[in-house]
Design an enzyme around this catalytic site. Structure first.
Site, PDB file in Angstrom:
ATOM      1  N   SER A  16       0.828  -1.193   0.000  1.00 15.44           N
ATOM      2  CA  SER A  16       0.000   0.000   0.000  1.00 15.44           C
ATOM      3  C   SER A  16       0.874   1.259   0.000  1.00 15.44           C
ATOM      4  O   SER A  16       1.707   1.434  -0.883  1.00 15.44           O
ATOM      5  CB  SER A  16      -0.977  -0.067   1.179  1.00 15.44           C
ATOM      6  OG  SER A  16      -2.011   0.873   1.034  1.00 15.44           O
ATOM      7  N   ASP A  50      -6.271  -3.568  -1.853  1.00 17.24           N
ATOM      8  CA  ASP A  50      -5.146  -3.171  -1.015  1.00 17.24           C
ATOM      9  C   ASP A  50      -4.391  -4.370  -0.439  1.00 17.24           C
ATOM     10  O   ASP A  50      -4.996  -5.269   0.153  1.00 17.24           O
ATOM     11  CB  ASP A  50      -5.682  -2.298   0.130  1.00 17.24           C
ATOM     12  CG  ASP A  50      -4.591  -1.581   0.879  1.00 17.24           C
ATOM     13  OD1 ASP A  50      -3.789  -2.255   1.560  1.00 17.24           O
ATOM     14  OD2 ASP A  50      -4.536  -0.343   0.806  1.00 17.24           O
TER      15      ASP A  50
END
Length: 180
Positions: A41, A159
């Protein structure tokens, strides 16, 4: 990976400002003893600036762009859009703070964690010129907050922090067959 030194950088959205400062300090003292880097991320995004040897790039992206209404917009979210527009952030950061891709892709290899939406497991992609935008979009695609589901290489992703928020095991258990 046994015998290899990995730099593992976690995500955490705006908490990524801490990692950006650490990576900038590493650049200040030319500290690059790593065989490969793994980011998740915001950590993967931060590693772009470190590996491109561009101090303060991540700081500028986080403090200047990630605070922009075009990126974070609750009113847009209420109307059915994105709360956060990670594709805009990635594209705008490249426009305003272009990466030194020559250095980035001839430096320490970067692996990014993404979460496979079909299996719920973490998948890992080596970041290359041809897949960088898709991988960075996928590893930062916060579920619910970012409505599009990035798809590439035969899968769809969200994510990376959902499945592997700090990929130490991936760096140490030999799961990496070979460096690119």
């Amino acid at each position: 990976m046994l015998g290899k030194r990995a730099l593992v950088v976690e995500g955490g959205a705006m908490r990524g400002i801490f990692a950006s400062g650490v990576l900038d300090t590493f650049l200040d003292v030319n500290f690059k003893p790593f065989d490969f880097a793994i980011g998740v991320s915001a950590g993967a995004s931060n590693l772009l600036g470190y590996l491109a040897e561009q101090p303060k790039r991540s700081y500028q992206v986080i403090t200047g762009l990630a605070t922009n209404d075009t990126f974070f917009n609750p009113a847009r979210f209420v109307r059915g859009g994105n709360l956060v527009d990670v594709q805009w952030l990635e594209q705008e950061s490249l426009r305003r703070y272009p990466l030194n891709t020559e250095t980035l892709f001839n430096n320490i290899p970067l692996l990014a964690a993404v979460t496979n939406v079909d299996t719920g497991d973490a998948d890992y992609y080596w970041v290359k010129p041809q897949n960088m935008s898709k991988v960075i979009e996928a590893t930062t695609a916060l579920p619910i907050a970012y409505r599009p589901t990035p798809c590439f290489s035969g899968g769809c992703y969200t994510d990376g922090g959902v499945a592997d928020s700090i990929p130490v095991a991936e760096a140490t258990d030999g799961a990496l067959v070979k460096l690119p």
